[in-house]
Each structure stands twice: as C-alpha cells, then as structure tokens.
Design a protein around this motif. Structure first.
Motif: not given
Length: 215
Positions: A3, A5, A26-27, A29
């Motif tokens: 993840r 950011h 991936y994620e 945020r």
C-alpha cells in the motif's frame, strides 16, 4: 499487500512510478495536504514526520523516497546495480542527488505556490534558491549530454530524478538545458510513468512558469 500512501503531484509519484516499472500490484491510499489528515495518529504511526511517500510492505511501513527505492530494487533484484557492482556508487549518488535537488524545489514551491500572503515571501531567498536549482540543473545538463539515462540503462535512479524535471522547468528556462529537457520528456513518455499518472497523477502548479518577482 503493498500500500502506497500518496499525494498527487508530490514526491510519492517517484514510488508510484517505480511500482509500475516493477510491475507490482499495489493499493493506493490518497491523502490531502490541506485537511489535516497527515497529522492524524493513524498517519503518523506510518510516517512519523507526517510526509509522503510511505509504503506498507512485507509487514512494515517504510518512509523516505530514497529508502523505499533502495528497498524495492533490492527486494525485486531489478532496476538497480547490485551491491558491489561497479556502478552501484553511481546509482546511489543519483538517487540522493535527486533528493538534494527536490529540497531546493520544495523551498521554491513554498515561496511561489503555497506561502500566503505574497508579502510574506522573501525575494532574496527566492533568488538564492533559483540559483541553487540552476547549479543542479547545470550538473545534470553536463551529465546527460549524449546520454539517454543517468546510468548506461534505465534504473530506479531515473524514477527518483526524472520526477523532478517538470518542477525544475517551472523555475528555470527550459531552453537553457536542452539535454535535461529531452531527458525529462523521455522519462515522462515511458509507459509505466503514464500508468502512474493515470493511477495517481496531478500537479501542484497552476502556472507553466514562476519567475522571481522584482523586489
């Protein structure tokens, strides 16, 4: 799970671009510079200085662009010379040179873009930081003349430094640095960069060019 950011237009774009170059899932945020979320306990537990990028990976969080780039390339065994290789020192130099240059850009961003009212700006400091930025641009112009990339092949150092180039030419005349301009255009035309732009791109700039005002 990976993840990232991220704030569009910020230095976390370097890591987003690298994740795309490496083909990792991936994620994303997203955070804002203005809503106070980056001062929350949740975010400070991930990035103690309240800054992006921060990357959650392998059961931990990593912050600082250069550290993330080194970790990802060593983890994946790609896009960086291995430790002990003859050009490893060159790679590390350019990774960290990119952050030296980015800190000067940040100072100019504060004066030209963020600081209000405009009367709070320091024109002598703006002139000084513009000259400091020009020193870094001249060094890159000399290095990139006759070269396609920072090393003899594309590497994660190009993700670190290539991200800076758009911002460099918000404060310096593009025509004065033709090799650097061509390099920046090559970097931004890479398919992985374009995917990163689509996923989380954006800009902090409202103008094409910011001249230092008269005193």
């Amino acid at each position: 799970m990976i993840r990232l950011h991220h704030i569009p237009g910020s230095r976390s774009m370097r890591v987003l671009w690298l994740l795309e170059e490496l083909g990792l899932r991936y994620e994303l945020r997203l955070w804002s510079l203005t809503d106070g979320g980056m001062r929350s306990a949740e975010f400070l537990a991930i990035s103690p200085a309240g800054r992006v990028p921060a990357l959650e990976i392998d059961g931990r969080a990593i912050f600082e662009s250069g550290a993330i780039v080194e970790y990802l390339t060593e983890r994946e065994g790609r896009l960086a010379p291995r430790p002990g290789a003859p050009d490893r020192a060159d790679f590390l130099e350019w990774v960290h040179f990119a952050e030296t240059q980015a800190n000067i850009i940040q100072a100019l961003n504060i004066h030209h873009v963020f600081l209000r009212p405009e009367s709070a700006r320091s024109i002598p400091l703006m002139k000084l930081d513009t000259k400091r930025l020009a020193v870094t641009a001249r060094a890159l112009e000399a290095h990139l003349s006759g070269r396609e990339t920072l090393l003899d092949r594309f590497s994660a150092a190009d993700c670190m430094l290539g991200f800076n180039i758009d911002a460099v030419f918000r404060f310096l005349p593009r025509a004065d640095y033709p090799a650097l301009d061509a390099y920046g255009r090559r970097m931004m035309s890479r398919p992985a960069y374009r995917r990163a732009e689509e996923a989380g791109g954006g800009s902090l700039f409202a103008r094409d060019f910011y001249a230092v005002p008269d005193a």
